[in-house]
Design an enzyme around this catalytic site. Structure first.
Site, PDB file in Angstrom:
ATOM      1  N   ALA A  42       0.938  -1.192  -0.040  1.00 57.56           N
ATOM      2  CA  ALA A  42      -0.035  -0.078  -0.021  1.00 57.56           C
ATOM      3  C   ALA A  42       0.849   1.294  -0.142  1.00 57.56           C
ATOM      4  O   ALA A  42       2.267   1.162   0.494  1.00 57.56           O
ATOM      5  CB  ALA A  42      -0.778  -0.145   1.253  1.00 57.56           C
ATOM      6  N   GLY A 100       0.497  -4.712   1.060  1.00 51.81           N
ATOM      7  CA  GLY A 100      -0.597  -4.799   0.153  1.00 51.81           C
ATOM      8  C   GLY A 100      -0.344  -5.543  -1.137  1.00 51.81           C
ATOM      9  O   GLY A 100      -1.194  -6.299  -1.916  1.00 51.81           O
ATOM     10  N   GLU A 113      -0.748  -9.350  -0.253  1.00 51.30           N
ATOM     11  CA  GLU A 113      -1.980  -9.477   0.010  1.00 51.30           C
ATOM     12  C   GLU A 113      -2.812  -9.603  -1.256  1.00 51.30           C
ATOM     13  O   GLU A 113      -3.673 -10.629  -1.456  1.00 51.30           O
ATOM     14  CB  GLU A 113      -2.538  -8.186   0.834  1.00 51.30           C
ATOM     15  CG  GLU A 113      -2.109  -8.537   2.244  1.00 51.30           C
ATOM     16  CD  GLU A 113      -2.311  -7.191   3.063  1.00 51.30           C
ATOM     17  OE1 GLU A 113      -1.890  -5.777   2.884  1.00 51.30           O
ATOM     18  OE2 GLU A 113      -2.982  -7.390   4.222  1.00 51.30           O
ATOM     19  N   GLU A 173       4.814  -5.019   7.165  1.00 48.85           N
ATOM     20  CA  GLU A 173       4.177  -3.609   7.857  1.00 48.85           C
ATOM     21  C   GLU A 173       4.538  -3.291   9.230  1.00 48.85           C
ATOM     22  O   GLU A 173       4.731  -2.246   9.769  1.00 48.85           O
ATOM     23  CB  GLU A 173       2.671  -3.947   8.013  1.00 48.85           C
ATOM     24  CG  GLU A 173       1.789  -3.772   6.604  1.00 48.85           C
ATOM     25  CD  GLU A 173       1.928  -5.043   5.727  1.00 48.85           C
ATOM     26  OE1 GLU A 173       2.536  -5.883   6.024  1.00 48.85           O
ATOM     27  OE2 GLU A 173       1.075  -5.066   4.698  1.00 48.85           O
TER      28      GLU A 173
HETATM   29  N1  COA Z   1       4.871   3.155  -0.875  1.00 56.60           N
HETATM   30  C1  COA Z   1       4.874   4.326  -1.484  1.00 56.60           C
HETATM   31  N2  COA Z   1       5.910   4.397  -2.064  1.00 56.60           N
HETATM   32  C2  COA Z   1       6.840   3.451  -2.221  1.00 56.60           C
HETATM   33  C3  COA Z   1       6.541   2.165  -1.760  1.00 56.60           C
HETATM   34  C4  COA Z   1       5.371   1.940  -1.024  1.00 56.60           C
HETATM   35  N3  COA Z   1       4.779   0.878  -0.514  1.00 56.60           N
HETATM   36  N4  COA Z   1       7.505   1.315  -1.860  1.00 56.60           N
HETATM   37  C5  COA Z   1       8.281   1.863  -2.786  1.00 56.60           C
HETATM   38  N5  COA Z   1       8.076   3.265  -2.686  1.00 56.60           N
HETATM   39  C6  COA Z   1       8.482   4.241  -3.405  1.00 56.60           C
HETATM   40  C7  COA Z   1      10.056   4.715  -2.876  1.00 56.60           C
HETATM   41  O1  COA Z   1       9.511   5.667  -1.799  1.00 56.60           O
HETATM   42  C8  COA Z   1      10.640   5.308  -4.287  1.00 56.60           C
HETATM   43  O2  COA Z   1      10.096   6.338  -4.367  1.00 56.60           O
HETATM   44  P1  COA Z   1      10.866   7.924  -4.687  1.00 56.60           P
HETATM   45  O3  COA Z   1      11.853   7.329  -5.785  1.00 56.60           O
HETATM   46  O4  COA Z   1      10.043   8.952  -5.052  1.00 56.60           O
HETATM   47  O5  COA Z   1      11.801   7.964  -3.485  1.00 56.60           O
HETATM   48  C9  COA Z   1      10.430   4.273  -5.304  1.00 56.60           C
HETATM   49  O6  COA Z   1       9.263   3.581  -4.720  1.00 56.60           O
HETATM   50  C10 COA Z   1      11.530   3.125  -5.386  1.00 56.60           C
HETATM   51  O7  COA Z   1      11.642   2.655  -4.189  1.00 56.60           O
HETATM   52  P2  COA Z   1      13.231   2.389  -3.288  1.00 56.60           P
HETATM   53  O8  COA Z   1      12.823   2.032  -1.852  1.00 56.60           O
HETATM   54  O9  COA Z   1      13.968   3.532  -3.794  1.00 56.60           O
HETATM   55  O10 COA Z   1      13.679   1.105  -4.224  1.00 56.60           O
HETATM   56  P3  COA Z   1      14.650   0.162  -3.517  1.00 56.60           P
HETATM   57  O11 COA Z   1      15.178  -1.094  -4.625  1.00 56.60           O
HETATM   58  O12 COA Z   1      15.903   0.957  -2.685  1.00 56.60           O
HETATM   59  O13 COA Z   1      14.045  -0.663  -2.280  1.00 56.60           O
HETATM   60  C11 COA Z   1      11.802  -2.028  -1.623  1.00 56.60           C
HETATM   61  C12 COA Z   1      12.789  -1.576  -2.839  1.00 56.60           C
HETATM   62  C13 COA Z   1      10.489  -2.759  -2.051  1.00 56.60           C
HETATM   63  C14 COA Z   1      12.694  -3.050  -0.637  1.00 56.60           C
HETATM   64  C15 COA Z   1      11.535  -0.638  -0.971  1.00 56.60           C
HETATM   65  O14 COA Z   1      10.877   0.250  -1.565  1.00 56.60           O
HETATM   66  C16 COA Z   1      10.567  -0.726   0.463  1.00 56.60           C
HETATM   67  O15 COA Z   1      10.772  -1.403   1.338  1.00 56.60           O
HETATM   68  N6  COA Z   1       9.299  -0.452   0.152  1.00 56.60           N
HETATM   69  C17 COA Z   1       8.397  -0.608   1.034  1.00 56.60           C
HETATM   70  C18 COA Z   1       7.754  -1.820   1.220  1.00 56.60           C
HETATM   71  C19 COA Z   1       6.777  -1.939   2.407  1.00 56.60           C
HETATM   72  O16 COA Z   1       6.993  -1.685   3.562  1.00 56.60           O
HETATM   73  N7  COA Z   1       5.485  -2.150   1.921  1.00 56.60           N
HETATM   74  C20 COA Z   1       4.245  -2.453   2.954  1.00 56.60           C
HETATM   75  C21 COA Z   1       3.598  -0.902   2.769  1.00 56.60           C
HETATM   76  S1  COA Z   1       2.176  -1.061   4.186  1.00 56.60           S
END
Ligand code: COA
Length: 260
Positions: free
Chosen positions: A66, A111, A114, A134
């Protein structure tokens, strides 16, 4: 119908819905949830569609969760509505009587996991990572993840994944029965095409019966599930497709199901 955050593709009787926010790793914001709901309802109501595939845009992510920036800005009341909206979408997908396949082409987190769990079948590329992170954000899954993962893998694994928030590899997800199949990234499209193509050729009444019996059977007692199975079995036997399938077997030829 066009969408800001989805791509829609039709091939034969398979509709592919691609979540298309690659610069945000396809994170599900409110608008994307709404669009997904509309796209699913439309695919469900379209007789030309026999199978639905859900995937993510780009090579890195299926759906990375999400949208965290939207979550952060929410009040508790808004969060409750957001969770209900996500849960309704996932329940809608699971309850469809057309098969829905998740083509997991990278991160399926929060999400995203999910969403994959709500689909009926899951094929993952070997670069996929699946998890419920989360807890690391000080929250918990809110789109049905605790309940669907629990039912799929049992208390021990569901608690471990939800409480640690650590993602697992596609191979591990297959060992745990979370994904049906793991292929290389290059093979994902053809694997999904093969599976969706064979499901599109199957007798629709049989497909509907199996989906309903297994989906509802998960949450009911054995006798209720068995009664449902009998009713759906009888319905299959009232179709022309039953005559075709059994006739083709006896005549040693390939059946051609017409959905009648
Ligand atoms: N919500 C909003 N934005 C998200 C996102 C999310 N769940 N997951 C990734 N993004 C965005 C990042 O903020 C980044 O945006 P920006 O370029 O404007 O800063 C872009 O997507 C790329 O992500 P980034 O984190 O730079 O890539 P990465 O390769 O370093 O890491 C992940 C990849 C998937 C490990 C990391 O993005 C992450 O941990 N995301 C969140 C996962 C999460 O907690 N999901 C549950 C949400 S309830």
């Amino acid at each position: 119908m066009t969408f800001d955050n989805l791509l829609i593709n039709n091939k034969d009787q398979v509709r592919t819905i691609t979540v298309n926010r690659p610069d945000k790793l396809n994170a599900l914001n409110r608008q994307t949830l709404l669009e997904l709901q509309q796209a699913i309802i439309k695919a469900h109501g379209d007789d030309a569609v026999r199978v639905i595939v859900i995937t993510g845009s780009g090579e890195k992510a299926f759906v990375a969760g999400a949208d965290i920036s939207e979550i952060q800005a929410q009040s508790a009341v808004q969060a409750r509505a957001f969770s209900a909206m996500g849960q309704n979408l996932m329940s809608l997908i699971q309850s469809l009587d057309k098969p829905v396949i998740a083509a997991i082409n990278g991160f399926a987190l929060g999400g995203g996991m999910e969403l994959a769990l709500a689909c009926h079948l899951r094929i993952a590329s070997n670069n996929a990572r699946l998890g419920l992170p989360e807890i690391k954000l000080g929250i918990m899954p809110g789109f049905g993840g605790t309940q669907r993962l629990l039912r799929l893998v049992g208390t021990t694994r569901a608690l471990e994944m939800s409480l640690t928030g650590e993602p697992i590899s596609a191979e591990r997800a297959q060992e745990l029965g979370i994904v049906n199949r793991v292929v290389t990234s290059d093979e994902l499209a053809s694997a999904v095409l093969g599976l969706s193509g064979s499901l599109a050729e199957a007798a629709p009444e049989a497909v509907r019966g199996i989906l309903q019996a297994i989906n509802q059977g998960t949450d009911t007692d054995l006798n209720t599930g068995l009664a449902l199975e009998t009713a759906r079995f009888a319905l299959c036997c009232a179709t022309e497709d039953m005559k075709e399938g059994t006739g083709a077997f006896l005549e040693k030829r390939k059946p051609e199901f017409k959905g009648r």
